[in-house]
Scaffold this motif. Sequence first.
Motif, PDB file in Angstrom:
ATOM      1  N   VAL A 141     -39.615 -23.361  30.201  1.00  0.00           N
ATOM      2  CA  VAL A 141     -41.014 -23.239  29.775  1.00  0.00           C
ATOM      3  C   VAL A 141     -41.086 -22.208  28.659  1.00  0.00           C
ATOM      4  CG1 VAL A 141     -43.370 -22.766  30.509  1.00  0.00           C
ATOM      5  CG2 VAL A 141     -41.762 -23.808  32.106  1.00  0.00           C
ATOM      6  N   ASP A 142     -41.044 -22.700  27.432  1.00  0.00           N
ATOM      7  CA  ASP A 142     -41.141 -21.842  26.252  1.00  0.00           C
ATOM      8  C   ASP A 142     -41.728 -22.681  25.123  1.00  0.00           C
ATOM      9  OD1 ASP A 142     -39.918 -19.064  25.085  1.00  0.00           O
ATOM     10  OD2 ASP A 142     -39.851 -20.644  23.563  1.00  0.00           O
ATOM     11  N   PRO A 143     -42.671 -22.130  24.330  1.00  0.00           N
ATOM     12  CA  PRO A 143     -43.304 -22.928  23.266  1.00  0.00           C
ATOM     13  C   PRO A 143     -42.353 -23.391  22.179  1.00  0.00           C
ATOM     14  CG  PRO A 143     -43.963 -20.607  23.142  1.00  0.00           C
ATOM     15  CD  PRO A 143     -43.285 -20.799  24.444  1.00  0.00           C
ATOM     16  N   SER A 144     -41.215 -22.705  21.998  1.00  0.00           N
ATOM     17  CA  SER A 144     -40.266 -23.115  20.962  1.00  0.00           C
ATOM     18  C   SER A 144     -39.351 -24.246  21.423  1.00  0.00           C
ATOM     19  CB  SER A 144     -39.418 -21.920  20.521  1.00  0.00           C
ATOM     20  OG  SER A 144     -38.597 -21.469  21.575  1.00  0.00           O
ATOM     21  N   VAL A 145     -39.395 -24.589  22.709  1.00  0.00           N
ATOM     22  CA  VAL A 145     -38.561 -25.652  23.269  1.00  0.00           C
ATOM     23  C   VAL A 145     -39.382 -26.938  23.349  1.00  0.00           C
ATOM     24  CG1 VAL A 145     -37.230 -26.390  25.281  1.00  0.00           C
ATOM     25  CG2 VAL A 145     -37.204 -23.988  24.581  1.00  0.00           C
ATOM     26  N   SER A 146     -38.819 -28.037  22.864  1.00  0.00           N
ATOM     27  CA  SER A 146     -39.508 -29.322  22.902  1.00  0.00           C
ATOM     28  C   SER A 146     -39.555 -29.862  24.327  1.00  0.00           C
ATOM     29  CB  SER A 146     -38.812 -30.334  21.989  1.00  0.00           C
ATOM     30  OG  SER A 146     -38.812 -29.885  20.653  1.00  0.00           O
ATOM     31  N   LYS A 147     -40.446 -30.862  24.558  1.00  0.00           N
ATOM     32  CA  LYS A 147     -40.587 -31.419  25.904  1.00  0.00           C
ATOM     33  C   LYS A 147     -39.261 -31.986  26.404  1.00  0.00           C
ATOM     34  CE  LYS A 147     -45.517 -32.465  25.611  1.00  0.00           C
ATOM     35  NZ  LYS A 147     -46.567 -33.508  25.694  1.00  0.00           N
ATOM     36  N   LEU A 148     -38.608 -32.792  25.596  1.00  0.00           N
ATOM     37  CA  LEU A 148     -37.241 -33.235  25.877  1.00  0.00           C
ATOM     38  C   LEU A 148     -36.400 -32.767  24.704  1.00  0.00           C
ATOM     39  CD1 LEU A 148     -37.742 -36.806  27.375  1.00  0.00           C
ATOM     40  CD2 LEU A 148     -37.171 -34.706  28.587  1.00  0.00           C
ATOM     41  N   HIS A 149     -35.777 -31.621  24.843  1.00  0.00           N
ATOM     42  CA  HIS A 149     -35.136 -30.946  23.716  1.00  0.00           C
ATOM     43  C   HIS A 149     -33.723 -31.470  23.448  1.00  0.00           C
ATOM     44  CE1 HIS A 149     -35.389 -27.281  21.104  1.00  0.00           C
ATOM     45  NE2 HIS A 149     -34.092 -27.543  21.020  1.00  0.00           N
ATOM     46  N   CYS A 150     -32.912 -31.507  24.489  1.00  0.00           N
ATOM     47  CA  CYS A 150     -31.530 -31.979  24.316  1.00  0.00           C
ATOM     48  C   CYS A 150     -31.024 -32.458  25.671  1.00  0.00           C
ATOM     49  CB  CYS A 150     -30.621 -30.868  23.764  1.00  0.00           C
ATOM     50  SG  CYS A 150     -30.367 -29.498  24.908  1.00  0.00           S
ATOM     51  N   GLU A 151     -29.838 -33.029  25.660  1.00  0.00           N
ATOM     52  CA  GLU A 151     -29.217 -33.465  26.903  1.00  0.00           C
ATOM     53  C   GLU A 151     -27.744 -33.104  26.900  1.00  0.00           C
ATOM     54  OE1 GLU A 151     -29.896 -37.671  27.068  1.00  0.00           O
ATOM     55  OE2 GLU A 151     -28.093 -38.165  25.916  1.00  0.00           O
ATOM     56  N   ILE A 152     -27.234 -32.770  28.075  1.00  0.00           N
ATOM     57  CA  ILE A 152     -25.811 -32.473  28.265  1.00  0.00           C
ATOM     58  C   ILE A 152     -25.242 -33.523  29.209  1.00  0.00           C
ATOM     59  CG2 ILE A 152     -24.148 -30.812  29.172  1.00  0.00           C
ATOM     60  CD1 ILE A 152     -26.045 -28.586  28.369  1.00  0.00           C
ATOM     61  N   VAL A 153     -24.205 -34.187  28.759  1.00  0.00           N
ATOM     62  CA  VAL A 153     -23.579 -35.254  29.547  1.00  0.00           C
ATOM     63  C   VAL A 153     -22.241 -34.745  30.071  1.00  0.00           C
ATOM     64  CG1 VAL A 153     -22.749 -37.623  29.550  1.00  0.00           C
ATOM     65  CG2 VAL A 153     -24.704 -36.998  28.120  1.00  0.00           C
ATOM     66  N   LEU A 154     -22.107 -34.705  31.392  1.00  0.00           N
ATOM     67  CA  LEU A 154     -20.846 -34.328  32.024  1.00  0.00           C
ATOM     68  C   LEU A 154     -20.093 -35.593  32.415  1.00  0.00           C
ATOM     69  CD1 LEU A 154     -21.812 -31.374  34.402  1.00  0.00           C
ATOM     70  CD2 LEU A 154     -20.873 -31.270  32.104  1.00  0.00           C
ATOM     71  N   ASP A 155     -18.869 -35.698  31.964  1.00  0.00           N
ATOM     72  CA  ASP A 155     -18.010 -36.838  32.289  1.00  0.00           C
ATOM     73  C   ASP A 155     -16.670 -36.278  32.740  1.00  0.00           C
ATOM     74  OD1 ASP A 155     -16.742 -39.222  32.568  1.00  0.00           O
ATOM     75  OD2 ASP A 155     -16.632 -39.701  30.431  1.00  0.00           O
ATOM     76  N   GLY A 156     -16.507 -36.146  34.048  1.00  0.00           N
ATOM     77  CA  GLY A 156     -15.295 -35.514  34.554  1.00  0.00           C
ATOM     78  C   GLY A 156     -15.318 -34.037  34.214  1.00  0.00           C
TER      79      GLY A 156
ATOM     80  N   GLY B 238     -15.458 -24.586  27.364  1.00  0.00           N
ATOM     81  CA  GLY B 238     -15.692 -24.034  28.690  1.00  0.00           C
ATOM     82  C   GLY B 238     -16.780 -22.985  28.750  1.00  0.00           C
ATOM     83  N   ASP B 239     -16.926 -22.158  27.702  1.00  0.00           N
ATOM     84  CA  ASP B 239     -17.907 -21.069  27.702  1.00  0.00           C
ATOM     85  C   ASP B 239     -18.536 -21.013  26.317  1.00  0.00           C
ATOM     86  OD1 ASP B 239     -19.393 -18.809  27.929  1.00  0.00           O
ATOM     87  OD2 ASP B 239     -17.810 -17.557  28.760  1.00  0.00           O
ATOM     88  N   VAL B 240     -19.810 -21.412  26.200  1.00  0.00           N
ATOM     89  CA  VAL B 240     -20.456 -21.572  24.894  1.00  0.00           C
ATOM     90  C   VAL B 240     -21.857 -20.952  24.951  1.00  0.00           C
ATOM     91  CG1 VAL B 240     -21.298 -23.224  23.190  1.00  0.00           C
ATOM     92  CG2 VAL B 240     -19.207 -23.703  24.418  1.00  0.00           C
ATOM     93  N   ASN B 241     -22.245 -20.291  23.859  1.00  0.00           N
ATOM     94  CA  ASN B 241     -23.605 -19.771  23.722  1.00  0.00           C
ATOM     95  C   ASN B 241     -24.474 -20.810  23.014  1.00  0.00           C
ATOM     96  OD1 ASN B 241     -23.079 -17.243  24.883  1.00  0.00           O
ATOM     97  ND2 ASN B 241     -22.211 -16.493  22.969  1.00  0.00           N
ATOM     98  N   LEU B 242     -25.569 -21.189  23.634  1.00  0.00           N
ATOM     99  CA  LEU B 242     -26.493 -22.175  23.085  1.00  0.00           C
ATOM    100  C   LEU B 242     -27.808 -21.496  22.728  1.00  0.00           C
ATOM    101  CD1 LEU B 242     -26.050 -24.994  25.757  1.00  0.00           C
ATOM    102  CD2 LEU B 242     -24.788 -24.738  23.623  1.00  0.00           C
ATOM    103  N   LYS B 243     -28.581 -22.172  21.883  1.00  0.00           N
ATOM    104  CA  LYS B 243     -29.923 -21.698  21.549  1.00  0.00           C
ATOM    105  C   LYS B 243     -30.825 -22.903  21.352  1.00  0.00           C
ATOM    106  CE  LYS B 243     -32.454 -18.443  18.631  1.00  0.00           C
ATOM    107  NZ  LYS B 243     -32.390 -17.542  17.468  1.00  0.00           N
ATOM    108  N   LEU B 244     -31.855 -23.008  22.166  1.00  0.00           N
ATOM    109  CA  LEU B 244     -32.848 -24.069  22.044  1.00  0.00           C
ATOM    110  C   LEU B 244     -34.135 -23.421  21.551  1.00  0.00           C
ATOM    111  CD1 LEU B 244     -32.289 -26.017  25.405  1.00  0.00           C
ATOM    112  CD2 LEU B 244     -30.918 -26.047  23.311  1.00  0.00           C
ATOM    113  N   GLY B 245     -34.526 -23.701  20.304  1.00  0.00           N
ATOM    114  CA  GLY B 245     -35.662 -22.992  19.735  1.00  0.00           C
ATOM    115  C   GLY B 245     -35.340 -21.522  19.635  1.00  0.00           C
ATOM    116  N   SER B 246     -36.094 -20.683  20.334  1.00  0.00           N
ATOM    117  CA  SER B 246     -35.812 -19.246  20.350  1.00  0.00           C
ATOM    118  C   SER B 246     -35.211 -18.789  21.675  1.00  0.00           C
ATOM    119  CB  SER B 246     -37.107 -18.473  20.093  1.00  0.00           C
ATOM    120  OG  SER B 246     -38.068 -18.735  21.103  1.00  0.00           O
TER     121      SER B 246
END
Length: 476
Positions: A36-51, A79-87
């Motif tokens: 819940v943040d105004p800079s994040v879109s309603k459906l912002h991104c998706e992460i797909v785990l395959d194995g 394995g270890d990544v810094n992400l940023k969605l909006g702010s």
Amino acid sequence: MAVITIKSGPANGATFSLKQGINRLGRADESDCQIVDPSVSKLHCEIVLDGNTARIKDLGSTNGTFINGHKIDETSLAGDVNLKLGSVELNFQNELAQSGQPATLSSTSNEPKASPGTVRIRVGQPAALSTTNPSGQSALPPISIAKPTPAQVSPAAGVPVPLSVGLARSHPAEETAPAASAPALIAGPDDCQNHIGQRAFWVCLKCGKQLCFDCVKTIKVGAKQANTCKGCSGSCIDIEEARKAPPKPLTFASAVGDAFKFPFRGNGLLLLIFGTLFFTFIEGLLSSRAASFVFFGKIMVRVTTYGYLFAYLQKIVVSAAKGEKDPPGWPEVTDISSDIIHPFWLMVATFAAAFGPAIFFIFQGSATLGYLFLGIGVMYLPMAILAVCMADSLSGLNPVVVLSAILKCPGAYLFICLIQAVLVCVRLFLVGALEGIDIPIVPRLIAGFIGFLLLTLEMRLLGVLYFFKRKELGWF
């Protein structure tokens, strides 16, 4: 197990466990991981785990999806990544990817697990099989395992190659044939030069290596993020940008000369034109006698205008400090307090710290001390602006920080100050010359364009100073 941890904002520390398959992140209630943040879109991104692998895909978000400051559309996750969605800053961790194990592993065997790199051979022997003949001699010849040769490890790539194990029946008259060595791994054109097989996204401006996300360190430079090489601490740029224009070794003098081309690169000219029109319109509106603004309204308009202008100048300084070549876009405004009011007070405090003592002594009637502190303020101001922009805080105005920074690179700083003094004189001369033009609006527009252009150059020069002297300054 793969998890997402929020690293900023009110929900700092919140953790989401990801399931196998599609995991959608966004502000909407139907999101698998609701942020819940105004800079994040309603459906912002998706992460797909395959194995034990994971991929992230932006779903057309408004403010973009970033990995270590790099905007992406779709890519794999380590394995270890810094992400940023909006702010909103996040951390993605995939323990299975780090360990290299498959997503599901079950075993009913009681045998001990082999360590990595161990070759296990199971020799089954039926109960009814006799291994000796009537004479007491062995009916089956012994089995020997050929030892791997040193050639089976690639010294050039520095990566161990899986060993080929040869099985040979020994015979008194025969020698065991050596096992054939596996071919060495060869780096492809898109591979990281430190991790063969991993895609490279960055190029270091210092050592020239192609680097993957594991080889790049993200640091905070002002309010922005910059990517640096973990090996040599050099600044990194996007690999696609590097291929368009291969990076050349830069010197401080060449970068200063190149700064004069900066306002006209990319969309720079359009930014100058629209900036000139916007700020000239605001100034004309406020100075017009027909303006019906009350006093408080004029104050708010000026605070908004100058706060936004300083926010843009700060973006120019930070982009130059990161080694970027093109002018940055206009600042985004998502919160008035942090995006407008905060930059305005940074600007006011910076000029007050530089010229406040001089104004005080002049009003007290001590002209000599007043002009002395005025000269000190002129020398103090550029480094104070640089420190405030990089720290994005009033802590940059600390005299100890500013004065020690000047002493750490006196030659380069004096050179920058001299160029900026010449630019100020050029601005004053041209503005004075335009006053003789008796055409409505035109002199004001030309003067505004010249002022905005030279101000952009001055901020670019400060960023260049930090880019080449960041080790000496040691601020971050």
